[in-house]
Structures are given as C-alpha cells and as structure tokens.
Design a protein around this motif. Structure first.
Motif, PDB file in Angstrom:
ATOM      1  N   VAL A   1       2.917  -2.354 -11.218  1.00  0.00           N
ATOM      2  CA  VAL A   1       2.094  -1.964 -10.079  1.00  0.00           C
ATOM      3  C   VAL A   1       0.661  -2.233 -10.523  1.00  0.00           C
ATOM      4  N   ASN A   2       0.020  -3.211  -9.888  1.00  0.00           N
ATOM      5  CA  ASN A   2      -1.360  -3.577 -10.200  1.00  0.00           C
ATOM      6  C   ASN A   2      -2.252  -2.920  -9.152  1.00  0.00           C
ATOM      7  N   VAL A   3      -3.038  -1.937  -9.543  1.00  0.00           N
ATOM      8  CA  VAL A   3      -3.938  -1.251  -8.617  1.00  0.00           C
ATOM      9  C   VAL A   3      -5.188  -2.114  -8.495  1.00  0.00           C
ATOM     10  N   LEU A   4      -5.461  -2.591  -7.275  1.00  0.00           N
ATOM     11  CA  LEU A   4      -6.551  -3.546  -7.106  1.00  0.00           C
ATOM     12  C   LEU A   4      -7.918  -2.887  -7.096  1.00  0.00           C
ATOM     13  N   GLU A   5      -8.865  -3.628  -7.639  1.00  0.00           N
ATOM     14  CA  GLU A   5     -10.269  -3.241  -7.711  1.00  0.00           C
ATOM     15  C   GLU A   5     -10.950  -3.648  -6.410  1.00  0.00           C
ATOM     16  N   ALA A   6     -12.052  -2.987  -6.075  1.00  0.00           N
ATOM     17  CA  ALA A   6     -12.731  -3.174  -4.794  1.00  0.00           C
ATOM     18  C   ALA A   6     -13.032  -4.637  -4.467  1.00  0.00           C
TER      19      ALA A   6
ATOM     20  N   ASN B   1       0.826  -1.203   0.000  1.00  0.00           N
ATOM     21  CA  ASN B   1       0.000   0.000   0.000  1.00  0.00           C
ATOM     22  C   ASN B   1       0.861   1.255   0.000  1.00  0.00           C
ATOM     23  N   ALA B   2       2.189   1.096   0.051  1.00  0.00           N
ATOM     24  CA  ALA B   2       3.103   2.237  -0.007  1.00  0.00           C
ATOM     25  C   ALA B   2       3.541   2.439  -1.454  1.00  0.00           C
ATOM     26  N   PHE B   3       2.727   3.158  -2.189  1.00  0.00           N
ATOM     27  CA  PHE B   3       2.936   3.429  -3.608  1.00  0.00           C
ATOM     28  C   PHE B   3       2.545   4.875  -3.851  1.00  0.00           C
ATOM     29  N   THR B   4       3.300   5.570  -4.682  1.00  0.00           N
ATOM     30  CA  THR B   4       2.939   6.953  -4.998  1.00  0.00           C
ATOM     31  C   THR B   4       3.516   7.373  -6.348  1.00  0.00           C
ATOM     32  N   ALA B   5       2.868   8.343  -6.944  1.00  0.00           N
ATOM     33  CA  ALA B   5       3.399   8.984  -8.145  1.00  0.00           C
ATOM     34  C   ALA B   5       4.545   9.889  -7.713  1.00  0.00           C
ATOM     35  N   VAL B   6       5.576   9.996  -8.563  1.00  0.00           N
ATOM     36  CA  VAL B   6       6.731  10.833  -8.236  1.00  0.00           C
ATOM     37  C   VAL B   6       6.906  11.942  -9.259  1.00  0.00           C
ATOM     38  N   SER B   7       6.882  11.606 -10.543  1.00  0.00           N
ATOM     39  CA  SER B   7       7.209  12.584 -11.574  1.00  0.00           C
ATOM     40  C   SER B   7       6.473  12.240 -12.868  1.00  0.00           C
ATOM     41  N   LEU B   8       6.070  13.279 -13.590  1.00  0.00           N
ATOM     42  CA  LEU B   8       5.483  13.079 -14.915  1.00  0.00           C
ATOM     43  C   LEU B   8       6.536  13.160 -16.008  1.00  0.00           C
ATOM     44  N   ASP B   9       7.648  13.872 -15.744  1.00  0.00           N
ATOM     45  CA  ASP B   9       8.710  14.023 -16.733  1.00  0.00           C
ATOM     46  C   ASP B   9      10.067  13.966 -16.046  1.00  0.00           C
ATOM     47  N   PRO B  10      10.724  12.814 -16.016  1.00  0.00           N
ATOM     48  CA  PRO B  10      10.318  11.555 -16.624  1.00  0.00           C
ATOM     49  C   PRO B  10       9.189  10.910 -15.811  1.00  0.00           C
ATOM     50  N   PRO B  11       8.461   9.968 -16.414  1.00  0.00           N
ATOM     51  CA  PRO B  11       7.347   9.328 -15.711  1.00  0.00           C
ATOM     52  C   PRO B  11       7.868   8.325 -14.674  1.00  0.00           C
ATOM     53  N   LEU B  12       7.776   8.684 -13.379  1.00  0.00           N
ATOM     54  CA  LEU B  12       8.305   7.848 -12.305  1.00  0.00           C
ATOM     55  C   LEU B  12       7.259   7.588 -11.239  1.00  0.00           C
ATOM     56  N   VAL B  13       7.287   6.376 -10.684  1.00  0.00           N
ATOM     57  CA  VAL B  13       6.480   6.016  -9.520  1.00  0.00           C
ATOM     58  C   VAL B  13       7.416   5.420  -8.471  1.00  0.00           C
ATOM     59  N   LEU B  14       6.950   5.383  -7.225  1.00  0.00           N
ATOM     60  CA  LEU B  14       7.736   4.844  -6.123  1.00  0.00           C
ATOM     61  C   LEU B  14       6.949   3.759  -5.412  1.00  0.00           C
ATOM     62  N   VAL B  15       7.610   2.649  -5.095  1.00  0.00           N
ATOM     63  CA  VAL B  15       7.032   1.607  -4.249  1.00  0.00           C
ATOM     64  C   VAL B  15       8.015   1.339  -3.123  1.00  0.00           C
ATOM     65  N   SER B  16       7.481   1.056  -1.955  1.00  0.00           N
ATOM     66  CA  SER B  16       8.280   0.736  -0.784  1.00  0.00           C
ATOM     67  C   SER B  16       8.051  -0.737  -0.461  1.00  0.00           C
ATOM     68  N   LEU B  17       9.140  -1.526  -0.514  1.00  0.00           N
ATOM     69  CA  LEU B  17       9.033  -2.971  -0.315  1.00  0.00           C
ATOM     70  C   LEU B  17       9.813  -3.414   0.907  1.00  0.00           C
ATOM     71  N   ASP B  18       9.190  -4.275   1.697  1.00  0.00           N
ATOM     72  CA  ASP B  18       9.835  -4.869   2.864  1.00  0.00           C
ATOM     73  C   ASP B  18      11.060  -5.646   2.403  1.00  0.00           C
ATOM     74  N   ARG B  19      12.193  -5.391   3.051  1.00  0.00           N
ATOM     75  CA  ARG B  19      13.446  -6.057   2.668  1.00  0.00           C
ATOM     76  C   ARG B  19      13.336  -7.582   2.722  1.00  0.00           C
ATOM     77  N   ARG B  20      12.453  -8.096   3.587  1.00  0.00           N
ATOM     78  CA  ARG B  20      12.330  -9.545   3.758  1.00  0.00           C
ATOM     79  C   ARG B  20      11.530 -10.199   2.646  1.00  0.00           C
ATOM     80  N   SER B  21      10.830  -9.417   1.836  1.00  0.00           N
ATOM     81  CA  SER B  21       9.988 -10.009   0.786  1.00  0.00           C
ATOM     82  C   SER B  21      10.841 -10.477  -0.386  1.00  0.00           C
ATOM     83  N   LYS B  22      10.414 -11.565  -1.001  1.00  0.00           N
ATOM     84  CA  LYS B  22      11.123 -12.104  -2.158  1.00  0.00           C
ATOM     85  C   LYS B  22      11.124 -11.100  -3.302  1.00  0.00           C
ATOM     86  N   VAL B  23      10.001 -10.415  -3.478  1.00  0.00           N
ATOM     87  CA  VAL B  23       9.877  -9.462  -4.576  1.00  0.00           C
ATOM     88  C   VAL B  23      10.889  -8.326  -4.430  1.00  0.00           C
TER      89      VAL B  23
END
Length: 181
Positions: free
Chosen positions: A70-75, A37-59
């Motif tokens: 980044v798959n934005v989930l539906e309700a 749930n830690a995801f945000t838009a960063v920049s339009l030029d260049p187009p950048l997004v940010l995700v924060s991932l737990d160091r322990r996760s495989k991903v």
C-alpha cells in the motif's frame, strides 16, 4: 427504496480519504498497480490492513496470492494516482522491493508491505486483509480525495496533536452515552 449507484457514489464521496496505490508483481514478474482510496487499518495485533479492490481490476486477481504494498501518495503525486487509475501519463519511478518481495513506488509518503491474510466478497469489490510485514514513513503531506477531486492540506491548516496517553484501548479515550464527565 431503490438505491441509485451514481447518487450513492456521490454521497460516499463526501467522506474525505487519503489516496493509495496498491502494487504487486504479476505473473510476468513486472509490477502492477491500482489507485485505491478504500484503505484502512484493521488491527495492531496481528498487524492487519484492509484494501477494497474492484473485481474488474487486474490487481484484484493478483493480490490474493502474492505480497503487495500500500503506497500512501504524497500531495504532489496526483499524476501518479491518475496513472494507476487507468490514465497512463508517465514513466513510473520504483523503489527497491520490500523484504517480502512487494514492489514500492518512489516518492510515496508511506509504504506498507503486506502478505495476503484473508479475502472476502464485497459485491463488485473484493476486500483483502493484508498482514503488515514491513512499513516505512517519509516526510510530506498526503494527497487527499473528496467529492471526486484530489486535494491537499494547505499550509494554513492548524493540525491538532493527538494525545495517545489516554487510558482507553490503543491509547484512545472512549466515552459512553452514560458518561457524565
């Protein structure tokens, strides 16, 4: 003052967020994912997004060097969020990979496929900037997360339409403390 991590987590949980699943291919060629749930838009030029991932996760170790989505989930995708949060509960439906080779989840509200741009130390997390290579938007309502629980927008909400015709950067109106109007 010492900060109690559990109390801090409870406090931070009062900020409502959307729910995403970050997906990429592993060394085995299979898709892997993590609910974030830690995801945000960063920049339009260049187009950048940010995700924060737990160091322990495989991903976390995979995203550093390969395309990811980044798959934005539906309700209605609460079970899918739980599946990728470490509680496997279903067979996952995948869409075709993005043009940059990142796997995409079926039924998501939006797909934002990225190539790695930069990463930064974030304590027990790693902050990844991804350069957006492709995105897709679908109809639906978002799955939300607030105070440790999943939520969705009820049918009785009255959306406020954003007027992006303002003069400020990115179409946003900016006001300073000195503004009198």
């Amino acid at each position: 003052m010492a900060i109690d991590p559990r109390e801090l987590r409870q406090c931070l949980g009062h900020f409502a967020t959307g729910v995403t699943v970050i997906t990429c291919r592993g060394d085995d060629g299979l898709p892997h994912g993590a609910t974030v749930n830690a995801f945000t838009a960063v920049s339009l030029d260049p187009p950048l997004v940010l995700v924060s991932l737990d160091r322990r996760s495989k991903v976390c170790s995979l995203v550093e060097s390969r395309p990811f989505t980044v798959n934005v989930l539906e309700a209605a995708q609460k079970d899918l969020a739980m599946h990728f949060a470490g509680k496997p509960n279903q067979d996952v439906v995948w869409d075709a990979d993005s043009d940059c080779g990142a796997p995409r989840l079926g039924g998501a509200l939006a797909h934002i496929s990225c190539t790695p741009w930069q990463h930064y130390d974030g304590g027990d997390h790693v902050l990844y900037l991804g350069e957006v290579q492709e995105f897709r938007i679908y109809d639906g309502a978002p799955l939300l997360f607030h105070t440790g629980k999943f939520h969705h927008l009820g049918g009785d909400h009255d959306p406020l339409l954003w007027d992006d015709s303002a003069d400020g950067p990115g179409g946003m109106s900016w006001f300073s403390a000195a503004s009198t109007s």
